[in-house]
Design a protein around this motif. Structure first.
Motif, mmCIF file in Angstrom:
data_model
loop_
_atom_site.group_PDB
_atom_site.id
_atom_site.type_symbol
_atom_site.label_atom_id
_atom_site.label_comp_id
_atom_site.label_asym_id
_atom_site.label_seq_id
_atom_site.Cartn_x
_atom_site.Cartn_y
_atom_site.Cartn_z
ATOM 1 N N GLU A 204 44.820 44.795 36.062
ATOM 2 C CA GLU A 204 44.376 46.031 35.572
ATOM 3 C C GLU A 204 43.896 45.732 33.848
ATOM 4 O OE1 GLU A 204 43.116 48.747 36.988
ATOM 5 O OE2 GLU A 204 44.022 48.498 38.737
ATOM 6 N N HIS B 26 41.605 44.774 42.599
ATOM 7 C CA HIS B 26 40.934 45.691 43.227
ATOM 8 C C HIS B 26 39.469 45.525 43.008
ATOM 9 C CE1 HIS B 26 39.815 49.055 40.404
ATOM 10 N NE2 HIS B 26 40.889 48.641 39.974
ATOM 11 N N ASP C 231 37.017 47.107 34.766
ATOM 12 C CA ASP C 231 38.050 47.886 35.698
ATOM 13 C C ASP C 231 37.358 47.542 37.125
ATOM 14 O OD1 ASP C 231 40.072 49.109 36.987
ATOM 15 O OD2 ASP C 231 39.698 51.125 36.456
HETATM 16 ZN ZN LIG Z 1 41.674 49.494 37.970
#
Ligand SMILES: [Zn+2]
Length: 389
Positions: free
Chosen positions: A183, A95, A124
């Motif tokens: 992740e 993401h 992240d």
């Molecule tokens: Zn994340």
């Protein structure tokens, strides 16, 4: 024709990442300095432009598609190897949004300290977006081409629960052989083979107001009712089975001399199996008032299903562990409470391995950073997985 994967070409993959570390970090720096908090459409588009342009220079890339998300910006889908327009058997999921508000980069600019690189959203997961692209280049450079297509899907609303990313993730993963989620890993570098499912509820209590001094007996305290419901909710905790129910925000009442006519609470629920989740969800929805004059209204429900450690997940992990051994490191596995887009994929029964990102610390926090020396090893592991699955 692709070569079989062995110690030699895994190490060649690592060498590729070592040689390309400078370019990889330059792209990561540009991504970090282009702020993209979830819901910031301009930031999202700017980050997607950087990634789309980087992807365009990779020879194995067949198509780069920007998919508009009305409220969040743009998702990005990159197809490489295989037959261009076909859905791929290997999906790499990441993401581009972060939780850091605009301006965070001014307060905490890109900074290197020994082996660590700091920046909002670097761990992240902006560094991992750059690693994903480089893994395609690495496979081709070393001649360990995957046997079928690879799709990289970067969503732009993961940190908001993926309202617009979810259907795209699910459609892409539906027929996939494997989904690899970038992740961050657990604190010791372990990948994540189980994640809890999540539920979110709001409990609203309606009582009856009355003067606290003149006729308190005529009131029905919503605060007392909510307090009793809070204790009841906490009794639903079953840590041995992985179920947690926590009341984390409460409010109520209007004035210090009025029996409160209303109160509300926000409840977080986590669970390790779909069955346990369904049971607790039902119990929360059925909360009945202790005082029959009060009303208890429950809204919300399960948001993400759990990522359960199925046989397929275990096999995938064991395969990754074998590759890690050939790269001379021990790859552990962890079960965690936090959810990701990997949860949606797992619920479809597709083998998923999560937490494949580079090591670091401080996700969502001020000290967010990555460990630079880990990039070549994690990059080689990812490329090795792509080449062998
Ligand atoms: Zn994340």
């Amino acid at each position: 024709m692709s070569q079989p994967i062995n110690r030699e070409n895994l190490q060649a993959l690592r060498d590729h990442f070592i040689a390309r570390q400078h370019e990889l970090l330059s792209l990561t720096c540009a991504l970090v300095e282009t702020e993209s908090p979830s819901g910031d459409k301009d930031g999202s588009s700017a980050v997607v432009s950087l990634l789309a342009s980087a992807a365009g220079s990779i020879p194995s890339v067949k198509s780069v598609e920007r998919i508009t998300s009305e409220n969040f910006g743009e998702h990005l889908r990159i197809r490489a190897f295989g037959d261009s327009e076909e859905k791929s058997s290997i999906i790499i999921l990441g993401h581009t949004d972060t939780v850091h508000p605009r301006g965070a980069i001014k307060e905490r600019p890109w900074r290197t300290e020994g082996n660590r690189v700091f920046g909002p959203g670097i761990f992240d997961m902006k560094a991992n977006c750059a690693i994903a692209l480089e893994s395609l280049r690495a496979c081709e450079a070393v001649g360990v081409q995957p046997r079928s297509g690879v799709t990289i899907l970067f969503t732009c609303d993961e940190e908001s629960g993926s309202p617009s990313g979810r259907p795209i993730v699910e459609a892409e993963a539906e027929n996939a052989r494997t989904v690899l989620v970038l992740e961050p890993p657990a604190a010791d570098g372990s990948v994540k083979t189980a994640r809890k499912g999540t539920g979110m509820f709001t409990i609203r209590v309606e009582g009856r107001a009355a003067h606290a001094g003149l006729e308190p007996e005529k009131g029905v305290s919503a605060v007392i009712e909510l307090a009793r419901q809070t204790i009841r909710l906490h009794e639903m905790n079953d840590p041995q089975n992985g179920t947690t129910v926590t009341v984390n925000v409460v409010s109520g009442g209007t004035h210090s001399n009025v029996i409160p006519a209303e109160a509300r609470a926000e409840v977080d629920m986590r669970f390790s199996s779909a069955d346990a989740g369904a049971l607790v969800e039902r119990n929360i929805r059925m909360l009945a008032p202790f005082d029959s004059r009060a009303r208890v209204i429950v809204v919300g429900g399960i948001n993400r299903p759990p990522l359960e450690r199925t046989k397929k997940v275990e096999e995938l992990y064991l395969h990754a562990r074998t590759l890690a051994t050939l790269l001379d490191f021990q790859l552990g596995e962890a079960s965690v409470g936090g959810a990701s887009d990997g949860n949606f994929v797992a619920a479809l029964g597709v083998p998923v391995l999560d937490g494949l990102g580079v090591q670091g610390d401080g996700a969502h926090a001020e000290h967010e950073h990555i460990i630079c020396d880990d990039i070549p090893t994690r990059g080689a592991l990812l490329a090795g997985l792509i080449a062998t699955l």
